[in-house]
Design a protein around this motif. Sequence first.
Motif, short mmCIF file in Angstrom:
data_model
loop_
_atom_site.label_atom_id
_atom_site.label_comp_id
_atom_site.label_asym_id
_atom_site.label_seq_id
_atom_site.Cartn_x
_atom_site.Cartn_y
_atom_site.Cartn_z
N PHE A 53 52.52 57.31 58.55
CA PHE A 53 53.07 56.46 57.49
C PHE A 53 54.50 56.03 57.79
O PHE A 53 55.05 55.19 57.08
N PRO A 73 47.53 54.93 60.85
CA PRO A 73 47.06 56.18 60.23
C PRO A 73 45.55 56.40 60.36
O PRO A 73 45.09 57.53 60.51
N ASP A 74 44.75 55.31 60.28
CA ASP A 74 43.30 55.48 60.32
C ASP A 74 42.77 55.79 61.73
O ASP A 74 41.59 56.04 61.91
N VAL A 78 43.94 63.24 61.76
CA VAL A 78 44.64 64.15 60.86
C VAL A 78 44.43 63.63 59.44
O VAL A 78 44.27 62.44 59.23
N ASN A 79 44.37 64.53 58.48
CA ASN A 79 44.26 64.12 57.08
C ASN A 79 45.34 64.80 56.26
O ASN A 79 45.86 65.84 56.66
N PHE A 82 48.18 65.00 49.55
CA PHE A 82 49.42 64.43 49.04
C PHE A 82 50.00 65.27 47.91
O PHE A 82 49.27 65.95 47.20
N PHE A 88 41.55 58.80 44.11
CA PHE A 88 41.25 57.43 43.68
C PHE A 88 40.73 57.47 42.25
O PHE A 88 39.67 58.02 41.98
N PHE A 99 34.81 59.80 50.71
CA PHE A 99 35.43 58.54 51.15
C PHE A 99 35.73 58.50 52.65
O PHE A 99 35.39 57.54 53.35
N GLY A 100 36.35 59.57 53.15
CA GLY A 100 36.72 59.60 54.57
C GLY A 100 35.48 59.52 55.47
O GLY A 100 35.49 58.84 56.50
N MET A 103 34.17 55.97 55.52
CA MET A 103 34.97 55.12 56.41
C MET A 103 34.68 55.40 57.87
O MET A 103 34.81 54.54 58.72
N GLN B 167 47.84 54.65 50.87
CA GLN B 167 48.14 55.54 52.00
C GLN B 167 47.04 56.57 52.17
O GLN B 167 46.62 56.87 53.29
N ALA B 169 43.96 56.21 51.41
CA ALA B 169 42.80 55.52 51.99
C ALA B 169 42.98 55.33 53.50
O ALA B 169 42.07 55.60 54.28
N ARG B 170 44.20 54.89 53.90
CA ARG B 170 44.46 54.71 55.33
C ARG B 170 44.33 56.03 56.06
O ARG B 170 43.81 56.11 57.17
N ASP B 171 44.81 57.09 55.40
CA ASP B 171 44.76 58.43 55.99
C ASP B 171 43.31 58.86 56.19
O ASP B 171 42.99 59.58 57.12
N LEU B 172 42.42 58.38 55.29
CA LEU B 172 41.00 58.74 55.37
C LEU B 172 40.22 57.66 56.13
O LEU B 172 39.11 57.31 55.77
N TYR B 173 40.85 57.09 57.14
CA TYR B 173 40.18 56.23 58.12
C TYR B 173 39.80 54.84 57.61
O TYR B 173 38.97 54.17 58.21
N ALA B 174 40.38 54.39 56.50
CA ALA B 174 40.13 53.03 56.05
C ALA B 174 41.08 52.09 56.78
O ALA B 174 42.25 52.41 56.96
#
Lengths: 352, 266
Positions: A53, A73-74, A78-79, A82, A88, A99-100, A103, B167, B169-174
Amino acid sequence: MSDAIEIRRVVKRYGTFTALHGVSLAIRDNEFFTLLGPSGCGKTTLLRMIAGFEDVTQGEILLFGQNIAGLEPDRRPVNTVFQNYALFPHMSVLDNVAFGLKMKGVAADARRARAGRMLEMVHLSAFADRLPSQLSGGQQQRVALARALAPEPRVLLLDEPLSALDLKLRQAMRVELKQLQEDTGITFIFVTHDQEEALTMSDRIAVMSAGHVQQIGTAREIYEAPVNRFVADFIGETNLLEVEVASVAGGQARVVLPGGQALTCPSASDTLGRHALSIRPERLSLVEAGGDLKATVERVVYLGTDLQLLTRLEGGAEMQVRVQNSARARVPQPGDRLGLRIEEGAARLLAD
Amino acid sequence: MRGVRHYPGFLAITVLCLVVLYAPLLVIMAYSFNGSTSITSWGGFSLRWYADVFTGPESARFGQAAWNSLTIAVIAASLSTMIATAAAVAMVRGGAFRGKRATFALINVPLMVPEIVTAVATLIFFAMIGLTTGYLTVLIAHVTFCIPFAYLPIAARLQGIEGHYEQAARDLYASRWQAFRLILLPLLAPGVVSGLLLAFIISLDDFIITNFVKGAGMETLPTAIFGSVKQGIKPNIMAISTLMLAVSVLFVTLSYLINRKGRRSP
């Protein structure tokens, strides 16, 4: 053991402000590693750089040997959990956790099954169809954990995940988190300003301050053998005294305290002159006569399991002493003149 | 603390304002159901002027104008909302960029420029680039002036959505696009719908700019009504006005309800 993450001379600047001054550290695979420091020390910035980020101004971040500094990041395995969970709000708990996987292109059946297992692991199977807003803070936090662990990251990043929970829940979650880390075998990088959290869960801790790593070590190492004044003061409680090293011989230094009392303690270097000396309050004991230092009791604070004594050394310096509360021992009174005995090796000269 | 109703003259001023604002509307609504051809004397309740709107001598003209108004409003609202959404995401989520303040002003100043000035400027612009005035020029003008209206509710909604969601979502591969479509857009939806409806209403009842750039022969409902009124007010105008009022109220209410529903869930 191989390194999961290697940070090499990483610098982060925002305009003219430097948040990280060339930080280097290595985090081993399967390790519970904690970045500990006061707010503004750069620990969260470092974590966000690992997640992708924040850009890296200078230096390299290696993930299992591969430089990931420029990756989105995608693209990083790493996850993150937060600080405010960032679940969401328009998706069910199960969809959040899946979700992950979605994706990553995992088929619907497989990802629902895996998300279900993750929810089982955090004891929330009954809540799969709820919305995040229908859960308590502690439950949301466990959903966030399940969501971040579901895609099987190689490294899990946790950004002060317990700070929004109340004390009892926080203490329970510490044990759960450590257990989870051991069960999954995933490298955890945990950011916190809470030293107790850091000491109870971590395999190793990096103490940070003002954009620098001050010390890296196990909980015992940073508590027992702080390398400098900041670490000694930040971790636990300590008595920090400005002392004069008069002579060093055979690894033993003769130091003079303000007020003129002197004592001998181990020293790694030969430098004479002004130094800081750290003595933990619980490594001091009271004796009726003799001891290493003479002091007068000024105040006694009753803490239940312990007594905290504020004493003043002959010649001026304050010294805190912590003794176990016992029904048998006489409770010292203000005005008592006593001797303080320092446990073997407990007086430590600090480098700066 | 004393409530506002205790200020001297509060009641009188309130009543005066309400009368000035709403009495003409009430009169028009009432007289649209007048059975007489006169616009001043009451001839009993009747729906004849509503029938006249759809079947009377002016029905073809009004029908075409209504069709123009409706299609222009739908297209202009859709396009301006898309542009406004992109602008809001760039302004609120784009971080710092050069000329950000200037961009903000550019988006919002049209709200404060007198409409007549915009109208004249737009007409001159079309003349300079050699575009013949007609349906297309009206559509382009409407897309343009609807953008700031669509922008306001969208940007307001977006400011209330924390950046952590994207963020995460991006972190989770989106990808960036997936994070926008699957996470940000659903959260932003109430603002987008609100902006869309607002733009639709603004476009539907615009008169000044439309009148300048429409060219000869092309009419929207407001310009057609104005044209008709110039030859004297007939009760069928009241019926049309009441219908337009009903559509406006319906859309504003929808916009309000959607926004409120969106705000309740975080």
